[in-house]
Structure formats: structure tokens, C-alpha cells
Design a protein around this motif. Structure first.
Motif, PDB file in Angstrom:
ATOM      1  N   VAL A  31       0.819  -1.201   0.000  1.00  0.00           N
ATOM      2  CA  VAL A  31       0.000   0.000   0.000  1.00  0.00           C
ATOM      3  C   VAL A  31       0.862   1.263   0.000  1.00  0.00           C
ATOM      4  CG1 VAL A  31      -1.712   1.306   1.344  1.00  0.00           C
ATOM      5  CG2 VAL A  31      -1.908  -1.165   1.149  1.00  0.00           C
ATOM      6  N   HIS A  32       1.937   1.237   0.719  1.00  0.00           N
ATOM      7  CA  HIS A  32       2.816   2.411   0.799  1.00  0.00           C
ATOM      8  C   HIS A  32       3.367   2.798  -0.574  1.00  0.00           C
ATOM      9  CE1 HIS A  32       5.753   5.226   2.306  1.00  0.00           C
ATOM     10  NE2 HIS A  32       6.732   4.523   1.796  1.00  0.00           N
ATOM     11  N   ILE A  33       3.861   1.841  -1.313  1.00  0.00           N
ATOM     12  CA  ILE A  33       4.436   2.130  -2.633  1.00  0.00           C
ATOM     13  C   ILE A  33       3.355   2.582  -3.602  1.00  0.00           C
ATOM     14  CG2 ILE A  33       5.689   1.154  -4.603  1.00  0.00           C
ATOM     15  CD1 ILE A  33       7.355   1.750  -1.995  1.00  0.00           C
ATOM     16  N   ARG A  34       2.180   1.964  -3.548  1.00  0.00           N
ATOM     17  CA  ARG A  34       1.091   2.411  -4.426  1.00  0.00           C
ATOM     18  C   ARG A  34       0.675   3.835  -4.081  1.00  0.00           C
ATOM     19  NH1 ARG A  34      -1.621  -3.178  -4.038  1.00  0.00           N
ATOM     20  NH2 ARG A  34      -2.781  -2.119  -2.420  1.00  0.00           N
ATOM     21  N   SER A  35       0.736   4.190  -2.808  1.00  0.00           N
ATOM     22  CA  SER A  35       0.417   5.559  -2.401  1.00  0.00           C
ATOM     23  C   SER A  35       1.456   6.536  -2.933  1.00  0.00           C
ATOM     24  CB  SER A  35       0.352   5.662  -0.878  1.00  0.00           C
ATOM     25  OG  SER A  35      -0.696   4.890  -0.381  1.00  0.00           O
ATOM     26  N   LEU A  36       2.725   6.156  -2.843  1.00  0.00           N
ATOM     27  CA  LEU A  36       3.774   7.005  -3.408  1.00  0.00           C
ATOM     28  C   LEU A  36       3.586   7.155  -4.915  1.00  0.00           C
ATOM     29  CD1 LEU A  36       7.007   5.782  -1.555  1.00  0.00           C
ATOM     30  CD2 LEU A  36       5.795   7.954  -1.248  1.00  0.00           C
ATOM     31  N   ALA A  37       3.282   6.058  -5.583  1.00  0.00           N
ATOM     32  CA  ALA A  37       3.076   6.097  -7.039  1.00  0.00           C
ATOM     33  C   ALA A  37       1.884   6.974  -7.389  1.00  0.00           C
ATOM     34  CB  ALA A  37       2.894   4.684  -7.582  1.00  0.00           C
ATOM     35  N   ALA A  38       0.849   6.936  -6.569  1.00  0.00           N
ATOM     36  CA  ALA A  38      -0.334   7.766  -6.830  1.00  0.00           C
ATOM     37  C   ALA A  38       0.012   9.245  -6.737  1.00  0.00           C
ATOM     38  CB  ALA A  38      -1.446   7.410  -5.847  1.00  0.00           C
ATOM     39  N   SER A  39       0.953   9.591  -5.870  1.00  0.00           N
ATOM     40  CA  SER A  39       1.329  11.005  -5.756  1.00  0.00           C
ATOM     41  C   SER A  39       2.088  11.482  -6.994  1.00  0.00           C
ATOM     42  CB  SER A  39       2.149  11.250  -4.482  1.00  0.00           C
ATOM     43  OG  SER A  39       3.425  10.684  -4.585  1.00  0.00           O
ATOM     44  N   THR A  64       8.709   2.250 -18.637  1.00  0.00           N
ATOM     45  CA  THR A  64      10.119   2.652 -18.650  1.00  0.00           C
ATOM     46  C   THR A  64      10.917   1.617 -17.873  1.00  0.00           C
ATOM     47  OG1 THR A  64       9.476   4.979 -18.705  1.00  0.00           O
ATOM     48  CG2 THR A  64      11.732   4.503 -18.023  1.00  0.00           C
ATOM     49  N   SER A  65      12.137   1.336 -18.312  1.00  0.00           N
ATOM     50  CA  SER A  65      12.921   0.296 -17.648  1.00  0.00           C
ATOM     51  C   SER A  65      13.190   0.652 -16.193  1.00  0.00           C
ATOM     52  CB  SER A  65      14.247   0.052 -18.375  1.00  0.00           C
ATOM     53  OG  SER A  65      15.209   0.993 -17.988  1.00  0.00           O
ATOM     54  N   LYS A  66      13.175  -0.367 -15.365  1.00  0.00           N
ATOM     55  CA  LYS A  66      13.401  -0.203 -13.927  1.00  0.00           C
ATOM     56  C   LYS A  66      14.733   0.488 -13.662  1.00  0.00           C
ATOM     57  CE  LYS A  66      13.922  -3.070  -9.797  1.00  0.00           C
ATOM     58  NZ  LYS A  66      13.837  -4.420  -9.253  1.00  0.00           N
ATOM     59  N   ASN A  67      15.780   0.039 -14.340  1.00  0.00           N
ATOM     60  CA  ASN A  67      17.115   0.620 -14.131  1.00  0.00           C
ATOM     61  C   ASN A  67      17.174   2.089 -14.530  1.00  0.00           C
ATOM     62  OD1 ASN A  67      18.163  -1.701 -13.029  1.00  0.00           O
ATOM     63  ND2 ASN A  67      18.895  -2.476 -14.993  1.00  0.00           N
ATOM     64  N   ASP A  68      16.465   2.454 -15.591  1.00  0.00           N
ATOM     65  CA  ASP A  68      16.442   3.851 -16.036  1.00  0.00           C
ATOM     66  C   ASP A  68      15.778   4.738 -14.984  1.00  0.00           C
ATOM     67  OD1 ASP A  68      16.894   5.963 -17.857  1.00  0.00           O
ATOM     68  OD2 ASP A  68      14.868   5.756 -18.673  1.00  0.00           O
ATOM     69  N   TYR A 104       7.362  -0.742  -9.924  1.00  0.00           N
ATOM     70  CA  TYR A 104       5.947  -0.478 -10.155  1.00  0.00           C
ATOM     71  C   TYR A 104       5.726   0.137 -11.535  1.00  0.00           C
ATOM     72  CZ  TYR A 104       1.346   1.623  -9.854  1.00  0.00           C
ATOM     73  OH  TYR A 104       0.050   1.981 -10.127  1.00  0.00           O
ATOM     74  N   PHE A 105       6.428   1.230 -11.828  1.00  0.00           N
ATOM     75  CA  PHE A 105       6.208   1.920 -13.095  1.00  0.00           C
ATOM     76  C   PHE A 105       6.710   1.113 -14.289  1.00  0.00           C
ATOM     77  CE2 PHE A 105       5.842   5.755 -10.346  1.00  0.00           C
ATOM     78  CZ  PHE A 105       4.532   6.066 -10.710  1.00  0.00           C
ATOM     79  N   SER A 106       7.763   0.336 -14.122  1.00  0.00           N
ATOM     80  CA  SER A 106       8.265  -0.469 -15.243  1.00  0.00           C
ATOM     81  C   SER A 106       7.263  -1.541 -15.655  1.00  0.00           C
ATOM     82  CB  SER A 106       9.615  -1.103 -14.891  1.00  0.00           C
ATOM     83  OG  SER A 106       9.455  -2.125 -13.921  1.00  0.00           O
ATOM     84  N   LEU A 107       6.422  -1.972 -14.717  1.00  0.00           N
ATOM     85  CA  LEU A 107       5.445  -3.026 -15.021  1.00  0.00           C
ATOM     86  C   LEU A 107       4.106  -2.488 -15.519  1.00  0.00           C
ATOM     87  CD1 LEU A 107       6.136  -5.430 -12.018  1.00  0.00           C
ATOM     88  CD2 LEU A 107       6.855  -5.697 -14.404  1.00  0.00           C
ATOM     89  N   GLN A 108       3.920  -1.174 -15.497  1.00  0.00           N
ATOM     90  CA  GLN A 108       2.666  -0.598 -15.981  1.00  0.00           C
ATOM     91  C   GLN A 108       2.654  -0.595 -17.506  1.00  0.00           C
ATOM     92  OE1 GLN A 108       0.278   0.004 -13.650  1.00  0.00           O
ATOM     93  NE2 GLN A 108       1.945  -0.790 -12.380  1.00  0.00           N
ATOM     94  N   LYS A 109       1.474  -0.789 -18.055  1.00  0.00           N
ATOM     95  CA  LYS A 109       1.342  -0.769 -19.513  1.00  0.00           C
ATOM     96  C   LYS A 109       1.377   0.669 -19.997  1.00  0.00           C
ATOM     97  CE  LYS A 109      -1.141  -5.051 -20.017  1.00  0.00           C
ATOM     98  NZ  LYS A 109      -2.352  -5.731 -20.451  1.00  0.00           N
ATOM     99  N   SER A 110       2.233   0.903 -20.972  1.00  0.00           N
ATOM    100  CA  SER A 110       2.350   2.234 -21.554  1.00  0.00           C
ATOM    101  C   SER A 110       1.232   2.427 -22.565  1.00  0.00           C
ATOM    102  CB  SER A 110       3.710   2.375 -22.233  1.00  0.00           C
ATOM    103  OG  SER A 110       3.827   3.653 -22.788  1.00  0.00           O
ATOM    104  N   GLY A 111       0.578   3.526 -22.469  1.00  0.00           N
ATOM    105  CA  GLY A 111      -0.502   3.836 -23.394  1.00  0.00           C
ATOM    106  C   GLY A 111      -0.981   5.238 -23.124  1.00  0.00           C
ATOM    107  N   SER A 112      -1.684   5.785 -24.034  1.00  0.00           N
ATOM    108  CA  SER A 112      -2.128   7.163 -23.842  1.00  0.00           C
ATOM    109  C   SER A 112      -3.237   7.210 -22.792  1.00  0.00           C
ATOM    110  CB  SER A 112      -2.610   7.762 -25.157  1.00  0.00           C
ATOM    111  OG  SER A 112      -3.680   7.009 -25.659  1.00  0.00           O
ATOM    112  N   ALA A 113      -3.120   8.160 -21.915  1.00  0.00           N
ATOM    113  CA  ALA A 113      -4.140   8.358 -20.898  1.00  0.00           C
ATOM    114  C   ALA A 113      -5.329   9.058 -21.544  1.00  0.00           C
ATOM    115  CB  ALA A 113      -3.573   9.197 -19.764  1.00  0.00           C
ATOM    116  N   PRO A 114      -6.518   8.694 -21.132  1.00  0.00           N
ATOM    117  CA  PRO A 114      -7.690   9.343 -21.727  1.00  0.00           C
ATOM    118  C   PRO A 114      -7.757  10.806 -21.310  1.00  0.00           C
ATOM    119  CG  PRO A 114      -8.346   7.956 -19.885  1.00  0.00           C
ATOM    120  CD  PRO A 114      -6.880   7.721 -20.119  1.00  0.00           C
TER     121      PRO A 114
END
Length: 127
Positions: A31-39, A64-68, A104-114
Motif C-alpha cells: 500500500v505504501h508504494i502504491r500511495s507514493l506512485a499515486a502522488s 520505462t525500464s526499472k534501471n532507467d 511499479y512503473f516499469s510493469l505498468q502498460k504504456s498507453g495514452s491516458a484518456p
């Protein structure tokens, strides 16, 4: 009786958080990481899919790659990479949080936000 109702209400309020935390092994995020990602969504869009278009592709984090991401966040944190606001955000993150956000962000699907359509306020809206 009143104490029991208060305790039940508190358990009811926190049980979704407990379920999310218990589900962390399944989703690989707590939950903590998802909260940080939401910010991050204010600038980088929901799940890292920025609404911005054009030359500023740096706003898109999804896919985006995790290492980047780790490299950039560490550079913001150390001051090696300049920015308007990211150095402030990165300085508040631990190494573990940086790694978890990058995953978290590296595993998200890249696509245009509505893009939401403008809506007219009702005539009786509050000022």
C-alpha cells in the motif's frame, strides 16, 4: 455496546487496508508504494501514463525500464540531475522506495491516458 460499535467501525475502516497489505505478495506492491506512485500522477499521469503529448516524453513513466527510473531518481536525489521539482521528491525517498517505485512503473502498460472532455458547471453550483 457503544465501545463494540466503535471497535467494529474502526475494524471496518481499516480492513480494506489490511486486505491490500495482505494482497501485497500477490500484486508485488504494498500500500505504501502504491500511495507514493499515486502522488506521482499529478505530473506523470495515472499509473505513469502522462496526458502530455509532444516532445516531453520524459513525463511518461509507464513501461520505462526499472534501471532507467532508478538511475534518474538517484541522480535527482543526489543533485547530479537538475530539475524544477523532482529533486525535492527524490530526496524524500529511501533506496528501497526508489527501487519499488521503479519496479511499479516499469510493469505498468504504456498507453495514452484518456483526456477528459470539459464539462460545464451547473448554474446552481456553489461558489
Amino acid at each position: 455496546m457503544k465501545k463494540a460499535m466503535i471497535i467494529a467501525a474502526i475494524i471496518g475502516l481499516f480492513s480494506p487496508m489490511i486486505v491490500c497489505a495482505a494482497d501485497a505478495d500477490v500484486t508485488a506492491y504494498n500500500v505504501h508504494i502504491r500511495s507514493l506512485a499515486a502522488s506521482c500522477a499529478a505530473c506523470h499521469g495515472t499509473q505513469g501514463n502522462a496526458v502530455s503529448t509532444g516532445a516531453d516524453s520524459t513525463l511518461v513513466l509507464a513501461g520505462t525500464s526499472k534501471n532507467d527510473i532508478i538511475t534518474k531518481l538517484q541522480a535527482f536525489k543526489s543533485g547530479e540531475k537538475s530539475s524544477t521539482v523532482m529533486h525535492h521528491h527524490a530526496k524524500g525517498l529511501s533506496a528501497d522506495e526508489i527501487t519499488a517505485l521503479a519496479e511499479y512503473f516499469s510493469l505498468q502498460k504504456s498507453g495514452s491516458a484518456p483526456v477528459l472532455k470539459s464539462q460545464k458547471l451547473r448554474d446552481d453550483h456553489a461558489n
